[in-house]
Design an enzyme around this catalytic site. Sequence first.
Site, PDB file in Angstrom:
ATOM      1  N   ARG A  70       0.831  -1.205   0.000  1.00  0.00           N
ATOM      2  CA  ARG A  70       0.000   0.000   0.000  1.00  0.00           C
ATOM      3  C   ARG A  70       0.869   1.261   0.000  1.00  0.00           C
ATOM      4  NH1 ARG A  70      -4.282  -0.734   4.699  1.00  0.00           N
ATOM      5  NH2 ARG A  70      -4.977   1.324   3.989  1.00  0.00           N
ATOM      6  N   GLN A 101     -10.009   9.712   7.749  1.00  0.00           N
ATOM      7  CA  GLN A 101      -9.834   8.307   8.105  1.00  0.00           C
ATOM      8  C   GLN A 101      -8.734   7.684   7.243  1.00  0.00           C
ATOM      9  OE1 GLN A 101     -13.988   6.351   8.432  1.00  0.00           O
ATOM     10  NE2 GLN A 101     -14.349   8.306   7.392  1.00  0.00           N
ATOM     11  N   ASN A 102      -8.288   8.447   6.241  1.00  0.00           N
ATOM     12  CA  ASN A 102      -7.304   7.940   5.290  1.00  0.00           C
ATOM     13  C   ASN A 102      -5.902   7.952   5.896  1.00  0.00           C
ATOM     14  OD1 ASN A 102      -9.512   7.833   3.646  1.00  0.00           O
ATOM     15  ND2 ASN A 102      -8.992   9.686   2.499  1.00  0.00           N
ATOM     16  N   HIS A 119      -6.939   7.701  11.947  1.00  0.00           N
ATOM     17  CA  HIS A 119      -6.512   6.295  11.858  1.00  0.00           C
ATOM     18  C   HIS A 119      -5.030   6.153  11.531  1.00  0.00           C
ATOM     19  CE1 HIS A 119     -10.988   5.235  10.983  1.00  0.00           C
ATOM     20  NE2 HIS A 119     -10.790   5.548  12.238  1.00  0.00           N
ATOM     21  N   CYS A 130       7.750  -1.086  21.899  1.00  0.00           N
ATOM     22  CA  CYS A 130       8.136   0.095  22.692  1.00  0.00           C
ATOM     23  C   CYS A 130       7.704   1.403  22.033  1.00  0.00           C
ATOM     24  CB  CYS A 130       9.635   0.092  22.947  1.00  0.00           C
ATOM     25  SG  CYS A 130      10.617   0.504  21.491  1.00  0.00           S
ATOM     26  N   CYS A 147      12.958  -3.449  15.723  1.00  0.00           N
ATOM     27  CA  CYS A 147      13.258  -2.177  16.408  1.00  0.00           C
ATOM     28  C   CYS A 147      14.714  -2.183  16.859  1.00  0.00           C
ATOM     29  CB  CYS A 147      12.329  -2.050  17.605  1.00  0.00           C
ATOM     30  SG  CYS A 147      12.741  -0.726  18.741  1.00  0.00           S
ATOM     31  N   CYS A 150      14.532  -2.298  21.046  1.00  0.00           N
ATOM     32  CA  CYS A 150      14.122  -3.467  21.828  1.00  0.00           C
ATOM     33  C   CYS A 150      13.964  -4.720  20.979  1.00  0.00           C
ATOM     34  CB  CYS A 150      12.796  -3.161  22.530  1.00  0.00           C
ATOM     35  SG  CYS A 150      11.383  -3.253  21.414  1.00  0.00           S
ATOM     36  N   GLY A 187     -16.846  11.159   0.745  1.00  0.00           N
ATOM     37  CA  GLY A 187     -16.194   9.933   0.317  1.00  0.00           C
ATOM     38  C   GLY A 187     -16.010   8.910   1.413  1.00  0.00           C
ATOM     39  N   GLU A 215     -22.290   7.132  -3.440  1.00  0.00           N
ATOM     40  CA  GLU A 215     -23.517   6.353  -3.239  1.00  0.00           C
ATOM     41  C   GLU A 215     -24.114   6.675  -1.873  1.00  0.00           C
ATOM     42  OE1 GLU A 215     -22.317   2.186  -3.385  1.00  0.00           O
ATOM     43  OE2 GLU A 215     -20.543   2.680  -2.212  1.00  0.00           O
TER      44      GLU A 215
HETATM   45  C1  BV8 Z   1     -12.097   0.616  18.480  1.00  0.00           C
HETATM   46  C2  BV8 Z   1      -6.576   2.198   9.405  1.00  0.00           C
HETATM   47  C3  BV8 Z   1     -12.038   0.015  20.750  1.00  0.00           C
HETATM   48  C4  BV8 Z   1      -5.905   0.928   9.011  1.00  0.00           C
HETATM   49  C5  BV8 Z   1      -8.968   1.767   9.815  1.00  0.00           C
HETATM   50  C6  BV8 Z   1     -19.685   0.365  17.458  1.00  0.00           C
HETATM   51  C7  BV8 Z   1     -20.537  -0.386  16.708  1.00  0.00           C
HETATM   52  C8  BV8 Z   1     -20.017  -1.415  15.881  1.00  0.00           C
HETATM   53  C9  BV8 Z   1     -18.642  -1.663  15.797  1.00  0.00           C
HETATM   54  C10 BV8 Z   1     -17.803  -0.910  16.556  1.00  0.00           C
HETATM   55  C11 BV8 Z   1     -18.321   0.087  17.396  1.00  0.00           C
HETATM   56  N1  BV8 Z   1     -17.271   0.655  18.003  1.00  0.00           N
HETATM   57  C12 BV8 Z   1     -16.123   0.056  17.602  1.00  0.00           C
HETATM   58  C13 BV8 Z   1     -16.436  -0.905  16.720  1.00  0.00           C
HETATM   59  C14 BV8 Z   1     -15.487  -1.773  16.054  1.00  0.00           C
HETATM   60  C15 BV8 Z   1     -14.802  -1.125  14.835  1.00  0.00           C
HETATM   61  C16 BV8 Z   1     -15.800  -0.791  13.771  1.00  0.00           C
HETATM   62  O1  BV8 Z   1     -16.243   0.328  13.621  1.00  0.00           O
HETATM   63  N2  BV8 Z   1     -16.121  -1.838  12.985  1.00  0.00           N
HETATM   64  C17 BV8 Z   1     -17.020  -1.625  11.807  1.00  0.00           C
HETATM   65  C18 BV8 Z   1     -16.502  -2.516  10.677  1.00  0.00           C
HETATM   66  C19 BV8 Z   1     -18.434  -1.905  12.165  1.00  0.00           C
HETATM   67  N3  BV8 Z   1     -14.051   0.066  15.228  1.00  0.00           N
HETATM   68  C20 BV8 Z   1     -12.786  -0.140  15.707  1.00  0.00           C
HETATM   69  O2  BV8 Z   1     -12.279  -1.230  15.831  1.00  0.00           O
HETATM   70  C21 BV8 Z   1     -12.018   1.109  16.113  1.00  0.00           C
HETATM   71  N4  BV8 Z   1     -11.369   0.861  17.377  1.00  0.00           N
HETATM   72  O3  BV8 Z   1     -13.297   0.670  18.514  1.00  0.00           O
HETATM   73  O4  BV8 Z   1     -11.321   0.309  19.548  1.00  0.00           O
HETATM   74  C22 BV8 Z   1     -11.174   0.491  21.799  1.00  0.00           C
HETATM   75  C23 BV8 Z   1     -11.519   1.667  22.416  1.00  0.00           C
HETATM   76  C24 BV8 Z   1     -10.727   2.100  23.484  1.00  0.00           C
HETATM   77  C25 BV8 Z   1      -9.607   1.344  23.888  1.00  0.00           C
HETATM   78  C26 BV8 Z   1      -9.266   0.177  23.180  1.00  0.00           C
HETATM   79  C27 BV8 Z   1     -10.041  -0.247  22.100  1.00  0.00           C
HETATM   80  C28 BV8 Z   1     -10.856   1.392  15.108  1.00  0.00           C
HETATM   81  C29 BV8 Z   1     -11.402   1.694  13.763  1.00  0.00           C
HETATM   82  C30 BV8 Z   1     -10.234   2.078  12.811  1.00  0.00           C
HETATM   83  C31 BV8 Z   1      -9.726   0.900  12.032  1.00  0.00           C
HETATM   84  N5  BV8 Z   1      -8.700   1.330  11.050  1.00  0.00           N
HETATM   85  N6  BV8 Z   1      -7.984   2.189   8.963  1.00  0.00           N
HETATM   86  C32 BV8 Z   1      -5.748   0.778   7.512  1.00  0.00           C
HETATM   87  O5  BV8 Z   1      -6.182   1.681   6.764  1.00  0.00           O
HETATM   88  O6  BV8 Z   1      -5.152  -0.236   7.129  1.00  0.00           O
HETATM   89  S1  BV8 Z   1     -10.615   1.824   9.309  1.00  0.00           S
HETATM   90  C33 BV8 Z   1     -10.537   1.987   7.565  1.00  0.00           C
HETATM   91  O7  BV8 Z   1     -11.770   1.483   7.096  1.00  0.00           O
HETATM   92  C34 BV8 Z   1     -10.468   3.389   7.043  1.00  0.00           C
HETATM   93  O8  BV8 Z   1      -9.615   4.214   7.798  1.00  0.00           O
HETATM   94  C35 BV8 Z   1     -11.924   3.844   7.124  1.00  0.00           C
HETATM   95  O9  BV8 Z   1     -12.242   4.293   8.420  1.00  0.00           O
HETATM   96  C36 BV8 Z   1     -12.662   2.548   6.857  1.00  0.00           C
HETATM   97  C37 BV8 Z   1     -13.099   2.472   5.421  1.00  0.00           C
HETATM   98  O10 BV8 Z   1     -14.195   3.341   5.311  1.00  0.00           O
HETATM   99  P1  BV8 Z   1     -14.158   4.510   4.188  1.00  0.00           P
HETATM  100  O11 BV8 Z   1     -12.919   5.283   4.294  1.00  0.00           O
HETATM  101  O12 BV8 Z   1     -15.455   5.198   4.300  1.00  0.00           O
HETATM  102  O13 BV8 Z   1     -14.023   3.679   2.813  1.00  0.00           O
HETATM  103  P2  BV8 Z   1     -15.114   2.720   2.153  1.00  0.00           P
HETATM  104  O14 BV8 Z   1     -14.392   1.996   1.093  1.00  0.00           O
HETATM  105  O15 BV8 Z   1     -15.856   1.967   3.200  1.00  0.00           O
HETATM  106  O16 BV8 Z   1     -16.186   3.741   1.502  1.00  0.00           O
HETATM  107  C38 BV8 Z   1     -15.759   4.606   0.491  1.00  0.00           C
HETATM  108  C39 BV8 Z   1     -16.990   5.416   0.126  1.00  0.00           C
HETATM  109  O17 BV8 Z   1     -16.580   6.373  -0.849  1.00  0.00           O
HETATM  110  C40 BV8 Z   1     -18.096   4.567  -0.494  1.00  0.00           C
HETATM  111  O18 BV8 Z   1     -19.337   4.937   0.099  1.00  0.00           O
HETATM  112  C41 BV8 Z   1     -18.067   4.968  -1.979  1.00  0.00           C
HETATM  113  O19 BV8 Z   1     -19.369   5.039  -2.536  1.00  0.00           O
HETATM  114  C42 BV8 Z   1     -17.496   6.367  -1.917  1.00  0.00           C
HETATM  115  N7  BV8 Z   1     -16.738   6.766  -3.110  1.00  0.00           N
HETATM  116  C43 BV8 Z   1     -15.955   5.984  -3.915  1.00  0.00           C
HETATM  117  N8  BV8 Z   1     -15.362   6.763  -4.865  1.00  0.00           N
HETATM  118  C44 BV8 Z   1     -15.770   8.057  -4.626  1.00  0.00           C
HETATM  119  C45 BV8 Z   1     -16.632   8.057  -3.499  1.00  0.00           C
HETATM  120  N9  BV8 Z   1     -17.208   9.169  -3.003  1.00  0.00           N
HETATM  121  C46 BV8 Z   1     -16.909  10.353  -3.645  1.00  0.00           C
HETATM  122  N10 BV8 Z   1     -16.059  10.426  -4.732  1.00  0.00           N
HETATM  123  C47 BV8 Z   1     -15.488   9.317  -5.244  1.00  0.00           C
HETATM  124  N11 BV8 Z   1     -14.691   9.419  -6.311  1.00  0.00           N
HETATM  125 ZN    ZN Z   2      10.980  -1.271  20.300  1.00  0.00          ZN
END
Ligand code: BV8
Ligand code: ZN
Length: 244
Positions: A70, A101-102, A119, A130, A147, A150, A187, A215
């Site tokens: 990536r 979120q990107n 994120h 560490c 690392c 460590c 987006g 969408e």
């Molecule tokens: C946490 C980094 C707890 C890594 C990412 C409550 C309810 C249910 C579930 C949960 C909840 N609370 C927490 C959860 C669990 C979970 C979650 O939300 N799960 C989902 C699947 C239901 N959340 C977590 O785990 C979070 N952490 O809760 O920890 C905690 C708290 C305290 C202490 C300890 C622990 C962490 C969430 C972050 C995860 N990391 N990314 C990486 O990138 O590799 S999330 C990652 O996916 C992205 O960052 C982004 O957030 C998500 C993808 O979503 P989008 O960016 O919206 O992309 P997507 O493809 O889905 O949609 C694109 C849209 O664009 C589409 O609608 C499309 O139509 C549109 N589009 C396309 N082209 C265009 C366009 N629009 C305009 N123009 C265009 N050209």
């Molecule tokens: Zn380390």
Amino acid sequence: MNFPADLLSLLGRTSKLVAITGAGVSQESGLRTFRDAQTGLWAQYKPEDLASPEAFRRDPKLIWDWYAWRREAVKGVRPNAGHYALVDIEARIPEFTLITQNVDGLHRMAGSKNVLELHGNIQRVRCAECYTFTETWGDDTESVPQCSICSGLLRPDVVWFGEALPRDQLEAAVEAARTCELFFSIGTSGVVQPAASLAHAARNRGAVVVEINAEPTPLSSKANYVFHGKSGEILPRVVEAVWG
Ligand code: BV8
Ligand code: ZN
């Protein structure tokens, strides 16, 4: 696409605007969204299955290689007109906050300043044990680099599913969403929490919410204005219509 006059005048006079972006804003730069199927070696995996501490513990090399792939993809692209339009808007609004979120870093590359990376960022690498950050890691492709402090495994400085978001970024994002006059959701499919709750928090505090997305999403029925299309086409037109 015509924009309602009251939205344009609100944009022209607002002093506090927040925008949240997701993978869709980088789609026109050539980066796949999370919804889009992955390609090649990664086609067999769902992103949310790879972006987790469990997956890294299970097979650190696989996850390290996924992020290396990536990172290369991001190196091969440039910000698009949607990113640049947000830079234009930031220059014209007294208090502008860009929550993303990107992890691709394209907003900053375009020139956005007040960016909250909820994120993390794929270009940053740190120790999984560490937390020491490192700018360089060998190009040994056989094993996950370690690392120098460590010997822990290095990992991308991104937030994996089940991991807490960076407290300072999240608190600043919640504060901005709760006190803004205008909130743009751009987006993003609005599924991942807590990021997806910010637009609703702004709406509940009386902010005017605008969705720009290719969408419909769970936010569409709650937003005051909804524009379904490409952010790289719509955002420059908004700037032109208000300040052109
Ligand atoms: C946490 C980094 C707890 C890594 C990412 C409550 C309810 C249910 C579930 C949960 C909840 N609370 C927490 C959860 C669990 C979970 C979650 O939300 N799960 C989902 C699947 C239901 N959340 C977590 O785990 C979070 N952490 O809760 O920890 C905690 C708290 C305290 C202490 C300890 C622990 C962490 C969430 C972050 C995860 N990391 N990314 C990486 O990138 O590799 S999330 C990652 O996916 C992205 O960052 C982004 O957030 C998500 C993808 O979503 P989008 O960016 O919206 O992309 P997507 O493809 O889905 O949609 C694109 C849209 O664009 C589409 O609608 C499309 O139509 C549109 N589009 C396309 N082209 C265009 C366009 N629009 C305009 N123009 C265009 N050209
Ligand atoms: Zn380390």
